[in-house]
Motif scaffolding. Structure first.
Motif, PDB file in Angstrom:
ATOM      1  N   ILE A 133       0.912  -1.204   0.167  1.00 14.84           N
ATOM      2  CA  ILE A 133       0.085  -0.009   0.027  1.00 14.84           C
ATOM      3  C   ILE A 133       0.887   1.263   0.072  1.00 14.84           C
ATOM      4  O   ILE A 133       0.616   2.157  -0.875  1.00 14.84           O
ATOM      5  CB  ILE A 133      -1.095  -0.027   1.304  1.00 14.84           C
ATOM      6  CG1 ILE A 133      -1.921  -1.104   1.144  1.00 14.84           C
ATOM      7  CG2 ILE A 133      -1.777   1.410   1.270  1.00 14.84           C
ATOM      8  CD1 ILE A 133      -2.803  -1.524   2.603  1.00 14.84           C
TER       9      ILE A 133
ATOM     10  N   ARG B  10      -1.354  -4.774   1.654  1.00  9.12           N
ATOM     11  CA  ARG B  10      -2.609  -5.204   2.129  1.00  9.12           C
ATOM     12  C   ARG B  10      -2.579  -6.924   2.154  1.00  9.12           C
ATOM     13  O   ARG B  10      -1.858  -7.485   1.299  1.00  9.12           O
ATOM     14  CB  ARG B  10      -3.371  -4.840   0.903  1.00  9.12           C
ATOM     15  CG  ARG B  10      -5.026  -4.982   1.016  1.00  9.12           C
ATOM     16  CD  ARG B  10      -5.663  -4.048  -0.200  1.00  9.12           C
ATOM     17  NE  ARG B  10      -5.344  -4.961  -1.205  1.00  9.12           N
ATOM     18  CZ  ARG B  10      -6.524  -5.584  -1.736  1.00  9.12           C
ATOM     19  NH1 ARG B  10      -7.711  -5.778  -1.441  1.00  9.12           N
ATOM     20  NH2 ARG B  10      -6.245  -6.155  -3.003  1.00  9.12           N
TER      21      ARG B  10
ATOM     22  N   VAL C  83      -6.864  -7.148   5.617  1.00  7.52           N
ATOM     23  CA  VAL C  83      -6.287  -6.287   6.631  1.00  7.52           C
ATOM     24  C   VAL C  83      -5.227  -5.495   6.107  1.00  7.52           C
ATOM     25  O   VAL C  83      -4.683  -5.790   4.826  1.00  7.52           O
ATOM     26  CB  VAL C  83      -5.583  -7.191   7.756  1.00  7.52           C
ATOM     27  CG1 VAL C  83      -6.798  -7.637   8.661  1.00  7.52           C
ATOM     28  CG2 VAL C  83      -4.609  -7.960   7.435  1.00  7.52           C
ATOM     29  N   ALA C  84      -4.900  -4.383   6.858  1.00  8.18           N
ATOM     30  CA  ALA C  84      -3.462  -3.627   6.298  1.00  8.18           C
ATOM     31  C   ALA C  84      -2.516  -4.213   7.231  1.00  8.18           C
ATOM     32  O   ALA C  84      -2.563  -4.199   8.598  1.00  8.18           O
ATOM     33  CB  ALA C  84      -3.741  -2.361   6.576  1.00  8.18           C
TER      34      ALA C  84
ATOM     35  N   TYR D  31      -8.397  -3.108   7.568  1.00 11.25           N
ATOM     36  CA  TYR D  31      -7.820  -2.502   6.153  1.00 11.25           C
ATOM     37  C   TYR D  31      -8.889  -1.033   5.894  1.00 11.25           C
ATOM     38  O   TYR D  31     -10.313  -1.240   5.717  1.00 11.25           O
ATOM     39  CB  TYR D  31      -7.951  -3.348   4.969  1.00 11.25           C
ATOM     40  CG  TYR D  31      -7.751  -2.526   3.705  1.00 11.25           C
ATOM     41  CD1 TYR D  31      -6.426  -2.289   3.375  1.00 11.25           C
ATOM     42  CD2 TYR D  31      -8.819  -2.570   2.792  1.00 11.25           C
ATOM     43  CE1 TYR D  31      -6.400  -1.583   2.117  1.00 11.25           C
ATOM     44  CE2 TYR D  31      -8.773  -2.152   1.574  1.00 11.25           C
ATOM     45  CZ  TYR D  31      -7.333  -1.278   1.395  1.00 11.25           C
ATOM     46  OH  TYR D  31      -6.979  -0.793  -0.071  1.00 11.25           O
TER      47      TYR D  31
ATOM     48  N   GLU E 176      -9.601   1.745   2.785  1.00 13.94           N
ATOM     49  CA  GLU E 176      -9.608   1.904   1.523  1.00 13.94           C
ATOM     50  C   GLU E 176      -8.659   3.332   1.198  1.00 13.94           C
ATOM     51  O   GLU E 176      -8.126   3.056   0.377  1.00 13.94           O
ATOM     52  CB  GLU E 176     -10.771   1.526   0.720  1.00 13.94           C
ATOM     53  CG  GLU E 176     -11.408   0.414   0.627  1.00 13.94           C
ATOM     54  CD  GLU E 176     -12.226   0.116   1.836  1.00 13.94           C
ATOM     55  OE1 GLU E 176     -12.361   1.099   2.648  1.00 13.94           O
ATOM     56  OE2 GLU E 176     -12.752  -0.711   1.927  1.00 13.94           O
TER      57      GLU E 176
ATOM     58  N   SER F 119      -4.741   1.411  -3.404  1.00 11.96           N
ATOM     59  CA  SER F 119      -4.270   0.281  -2.925  1.00 11.96           C
ATOM     60  C   SER F 119      -5.108  -0.798  -3.306  1.00 11.96           C
ATOM     61  O   SER F 119      -4.605  -2.180  -3.025  1.00 11.96           O
ATOM     62  CB  SER F 119      -4.285   0.417  -1.477  1.00 11.96           C
ATOM     63  OG  SER F 119      -5.663   0.922  -1.007  1.00 11.96           O
ATOM     64  N   GLU F 120      -6.008  -0.854  -3.962  1.00 11.16           N
ATOM     65  CA  GLU F 120      -6.883  -2.100  -4.407  1.00 11.16           C
ATOM     66  C   GLU F 120      -6.714  -2.261  -5.741  1.00 11.16           C
ATOM     67  O   GLU F 120      -7.076  -3.463  -6.395  1.00 11.16           O
ATOM     68  CB  GLU F 120      -8.435  -2.049  -3.986  1.00 11.16           C
ATOM     69  CG  GLU F 120      -8.647  -2.195  -2.628  1.00 11.16           C
ATOM     70  CD  GLU F 120      -9.919  -1.864  -2.386  1.00 11.16           C
ATOM     71  OE1 GLU F 120     -10.609  -0.977  -3.237  1.00 11.16           O
ATOM     72  OE2 GLU F 120     -10.635  -2.410  -1.550  1.00 11.16           O
TER      73      GLU F 120
END
Ligand SMILES: Nc1ncnc2c1ncn2[C@@H]1O[C@H](COP(=O)(O)OP(=O)(O)OP(=O)(O)O)[C@@H](O)[C@H]1O
Length: 667
Positions: free
Chosen positions: A307, A317, A327-328, A382, A384, A616-617
């Protein structure tokens, strides 16, 4: 200056700064943004303003000189805001019902802020060694190399919050402070119900099944069945209660006869049942108690992508292979640590474990160990987006937050801060990049790396050891910039004021290039303070030794009222948060009670806040495609062996996690 000219100038300035600032999501983040680098920045900054020939040069040099010749302090140390914290205006509109409830709840919690009011004012002893250390810091060119150690030593302080007794910890269960959180939606068995023996407890899949051999050749599967595959044994579920027709999924052949609305309702009912089954299965997994078994290994998580890389760690991530929770994972950087586990990491973990149960503070799931003993990870929920990226994104599309959205963001932020301050925690690094926001619009305060606990005002000795070099420059309060001997919750509230202004302007309010320039910008906007309005300013080192030019107040009003960015009460709140005198600055509780929140337009609901696909996704598979593939696999499995498929669902093992050809469950 006309408003359009003003706008243009402002935007030009912002753009110049933005280009400098655009790499901020990773390790290239602007150095001005980092309080931790301030030793280095300070040296560089001095060079900068020496080369300038304008007015601020004179001020800056004086400011600089003042830092070289510290005066000794033997005045009263009275940083507490006792009397003001006690008062509550009687004539305030008491607001909507839910806020009344919140106030009632708050009054049950004993706030350290109100607690402070009982403390006696004490005389401050002289602290020549403190001064000498600061003096060293300014003069020593190698200070940066040593600074982290020096700051850490300065910062050590005992917690004013009592620790739990060991006996208490040994008996924790779900939802205890030290135990795991119960999955939402799972009912709690009555206290007197029979405990489940180990034999009765369903077997847990001990080895996570890997998706190595996913069978790809399943495209021919019947789509209608695929749509219905989640419903296997739904009929069984509904046997006991056929009062609601959506509790029973129709046979495939009857499906086509249903109206679109009925199909939608059936699908929603299926989803609900599926979630319930999944929660039940997770709740039956043997509970993992880190306190008893030690930390889990990072291998329990699959790393999905990076991330960000921050000052104190990388953030990934990841997915919990037992529960599928995303989760982060923050990996603490240990490479440069010579003296064991970094105190900043310990603080961050400690503070988040204490405060993270609040909806507006990022929640820690667990601490994990990596392959090497120096690899330590923190698994957090997590979230976003971060607010800074969201603001940048909106700004690039020429969008702003509506008033109702600004109110919802502020209510969430203030609520998290109030919780933190009630637990005696100062964040000390509040800024938009440390505020996360979920897809559903829930704001969460993150990055507790600079946070610390603070003590009562009576304990001056302890409080004096707080380092003044905290909070990212643009969000650093005026008293911190003028070098106080002690400070408290108002430093966070100043940052909240800067953040509120940023939610409205869509860019930071005070963008100083160095400490003296930051002071100049604040004085120009807010007016130079005087000793009548802020008597304690005499105790601040820089104020005593620098002659600041006398700026008139009114800049803030001109900006926000002149441009109609805020109404009268909104401006009153902003001004209260940015009060120069920290004693007069609003507390989080006072700000939450402000009438601006009761006026029309009221705060929107969280899901009306804007969201964008999170960076991040980006490399995650598109959810719809994944879902289709999973549906087809589940349908095949269910046809092949319905009993096994039911077990799979019970243990929340996804179809795409098993080999369809030789699938075996271990008993
Ligand atoms: N729980 C989370 N969910 C999603 N992203 C997160 C989470 N925690 C942190 N991040 C991302 O990682 C970035 C860095 O995290 P964090 O601020 O905690 O690290 P740091 O090393 O203290 O960074 P900094 O340099 O800002 O002080 C954040 O800006 C955010 O984008």
């Amino acid at each position: 200056m006309s408003s359009s000219r003003h706008d243009r100038k402002r935007h030009n300035d912002e753009d110049r700064r933005d280009s400098h600032h655009s790499k901020s999501r990773d390790s290239q983040r602007s150095r001005d943004e980092r309080p931790r680098d301030s030793g280095r920045d300070y040296d560089r900054d001095r060079k900068d303003y020496r080369s300038r020939g304008d007015y601020s040069r004179g001020t800056s040099e004086k400011y600089d000189r003042s830092r070289r010749s510290p005066t000794r302090y033997d005045r009263n140390e009275r940083n507490d805001r006792n009397d003001r914290d006690r008062r509550r205006p009687d004539d305030r509109d008491r607001g909507r019902d839910d806020r009344k409830d919140k106030r009632r709840d708050r009054s049950r919690t004993r706030s350290p802020v109100s607690h402070k009011s009982s403390s006696k004012k004490s005389e401050s002893p002289k602290h020549p060694t403190e001064d000498a250390r600061l003096f060293d810091r300014i003069l020593d060119p190698n200070y940066k190399a040593k600074s982290s150690t020096v700051l850490e030593i300065q910062d050590v302080e005992m917690s004013p919050v009592e620790l739990k007794e060991e006996t208490e910890i040994s008996t924790f269960t779900f939802d205890d402070d030290c135990g795991p959180a119960r999955p939402t939606g799972v009912s709690v068995p009555p206290e007197n119900s029979e405990p489940v023996s180990d034999e009765e407890r369903p077997a847990t899949p001990t080895t996570p099944v890997t998706p190595d051999n996913i069978q790809e050749d399943i495209d021919g599967a019947d789509e209608t069945i695929a749509d219905l595959n989640e419903t296997i044994s739904d009929q069984e579920d509904a046997e006991d209660d056929d009062s609601n027709k959506y509790d029973v999924t129709p046979e495939p052949e009857k499906w086509d006869e249903l109206s679109d609305e009925e199909k939608t309702l059936h699908k929603q009912a299926m989803k609900r049942r599926k979630k319930q089954r999944s929660d039940e299965a997770i709740s039956k997994l043997p509970v993992y108690y880190p306190g008893l078994h030690g930390c889990q290994h990072i291998a329990e998580y699959a790393i999905l992508n990076v991330i960000a890389e921050g000052t104190y760690g990388e953030v990934f991530r990841g997915k919990n292979t037992r529960t599928d929770e995303i989760v982060a994972l923050k990996r603490f950087k240990m490479e440069k640590e010579k003296e064991g586990f970094p105190i900043t990491a310990l603080r961050e973990i400690n503070m988040l474990l204490k405060a993270g149960s609040h909806e507006n503070i990022v929640n820690v799931r667990e601490i994990l160990l990596g392959r090497k003993e120096t690899d330590v990870y923190m698994a957090m929920e997590y979230v976003e987006h971060d607010m800074k990226s969201l603001i940048d994104k909106m700004k690039s599309k020429n969008q702003r937050f509506r008033t109702g959205q600004q109110k919802r963001l502020m209510l969430q932020l203030l609520s998290g801060i109030e919780h933190m301050h009630n637990l005696w925690i100062l964040h000390r690094d509040l800024k938009t990049s440390n505020l996360l926001i979920s897809h559903s619009g829930v704001l969460k305060i993150a990055d507790f790396g600079l946070s610390r606990e603070f003590g009562e005002a009576s304990n001056i000795e302890t409080r004096m050891r707080l380092t003044p070099v905290v909070v990212t420059l643009w969000y650093r309060s005026i008293e911190l910039l003028l070098e106080p001997k002690t400070y408290s919750t108002p430093v966070d509230m100043w940052s909240v004021g800067c953040i509120m202004a940023e939610f409205i302007l869509m860019s930071p309010l005070f963008r100083g290039t160095n400490e003296p320039n930051q002071v100049d910008l604040i004085f120009q906007m807010m007016g130079t303070p005087n000793e009548n309005a802020w008597p304690e300013i005499k105790e601040l080192r820089i104020w005593n030794t620098v002659e600041f030019p006398k700026w008139k107040s009114g800049g803030l009003k001109k900006l926000f009222r002149g441009e109609r960015l805020l109404n009268e009460s909104g401006f009153e709140l902003l001004e209260g948060l940015l009060s120069m005198n920290p004693r007069k600055r609003l507390t989080a509780s006072e700000a939450l009670d402000h009438k601006w929140f009761d006026e029309h337009p009221v705060a929107v609901s969280c899901d009306e806040l804007p969201t964008y696909p999170a960076k991040s996704e980006l490399n995650a598979a598109p959810p719809q495609q994944q879902q289709k593939k999973k549906n087809r696999l589940e349908a095949l499995l269910a046809e092949e062996d319905p009993e096994r498929a039911a077990l799979l669902r019970q243990f929340n093992v996804k179809a795409d996690q098993v080999k369809t050809s030789d699938f075996q469950l271990k008993f």
